[in-house]
Enzyme design. Structure first.
Site, PDB file in Angstrom:
ATOM      1  N   VAL A  48     -16.019 -35.312 -44.793  1.00  0.00           N
ATOM      2  CA  VAL A  48     -14.650 -34.794 -44.765  1.00  0.00           C
ATOM      3  C   VAL A  48     -13.846 -35.452 -45.885  1.00  0.00           C
ATOM      4  O   VAL A  48     -13.818 -36.685 -46.002  1.00  0.00           O
ATOM      5  CB  VAL A  48     -13.989 -35.044 -43.398  1.00  0.00           C
ATOM      6  CG1 VAL A  48     -12.531 -34.585 -43.426  1.00  0.00           C
ATOM      7  CG2 VAL A  48     -14.763 -34.313 -42.300  1.00  0.00           C
ATOM      8  N   LYS A  49     -13.196 -34.644 -46.655  1.00  0.00           N
ATOM      9  CA  LYS A  49     -12.435 -35.124 -47.809  1.00  0.00           C
ATOM     10  C   LYS A  49     -10.953 -35.120 -47.451  1.00  0.00           C
ATOM     11  O   LYS A  49     -10.408 -34.092 -47.027  1.00  0.00           O
ATOM     12  CB  LYS A  49     -12.712 -34.202 -48.996  1.00  0.00           C
ATOM     13  CG  LYS A  49     -12.500 -34.785 -50.366  1.00  0.00           C
ATOM     14  CD  LYS A  49     -13.014 -33.767 -51.399  1.00  0.00           C
ATOM     15  CE  LYS A  49     -12.885 -34.273 -52.806  1.00  0.00           C
ATOM     16  NZ  LYS A  49     -13.299 -33.224 -53.775  1.00  0.00           N
TER      17      LYS A  49
END
Length: 218
Positions: free
Chosen positions: A82-83
């Site tokens: 997850v960015k």
């Protein structure tokens, strides 16, 4: 140094993965826009092609909303990273997601102290942007060297230095020299890494001489 490709073009990713040189993928909302397909569908397909980390970026700006989006993205595949952006809310989301066992890539890093904060928040990766600093007259590669020094000063920090916004072969070379853990590279730049005029010249000479022998190997 690990090589990630910075694209959401699944065909391009598949072709690069077949070389055995690809360690992961990074995407962002702009790259998803170019793909012109539902984000979750694109990320799922990429994760089927690549075993390594695949960064999928949240679009929310508040921590609770980032968490909701991040949890949904993380369910797509085990290798989803997850960015989140390097903001206070992003760091809060990073801490929680990391505690839940999700890989997190903290992006849009432009200073060594920002990188240190991301590492203390438990980020799996932190992404300093080299090219964008170069664009405003600063030395993007100096940031990579500074972050490497900071991280090496504190062995307990496990965050990987993921050099982003790379635009040239020289950027990739300098990142390797500076000790970046990962370089995420656009496909066009990856293809240029193998190019050198002396390689072409040497191959032409070898093939010309071989032709003169009149021999075949098969």
């Amino acid at each position: 140094m690990k090589f990630f490709v910075d694209t959401a073009d699944v065909a391009e990713i598949r072709a690069l993965a077949e070389t055995g040189l690809l360690d992961g993928v990074t995407t962002n909302p702009s790259l998803i826009m170019k793909a012109d397909r539902p984000m979750t569908e694109v990320i799922a397909e990429i994760c089927d092609v690549v075993d390594g980390p695949v960064s999928a970026e949240v679009t929310a700006t508040k921590a609770d909303e980032m968490l909701a989006e991040g949890r949904k993205l993380a369910k797509i595949a085990p290798n989803v990273t997850v960015k989140v952006p390097l903001t206070w809310d992003g760091l809060k989301a990073c801490r929680t997601l990391t505690g839940e066992g999700t890989m997190v890539n903290v992006t849009l890093c432009f200073s060594a102290v920002q990188a240190l904060l991301a590492a203390k928040a438990g980020a799996t990766f932190v992404s300093p942007f080299i090219g964008r600093l170069d664009d405003i007259g600063l030395d993007g590669m100096q940031l990579i060297r500074e972050i490497r020094t900071v991280f090496d000063n504190y062995p307990d920090l496990s965050t990987q230095l993921l050099a982003a916004s790379l635009r040239t072969s020289n950027h990739v070379r300098d990142c390797a020299l500076a000790g970046a853990d990962v370089a995420t590279i656009p496909p066009a730049t990856i293809h240029k890494l193998i190019e050198h005029p002396l390689t072409d010249k040497g191959l032409d000479a070898f093939l010309s001489d071989w032709k003169k022998t009149g021999q075949t190997i098969l």
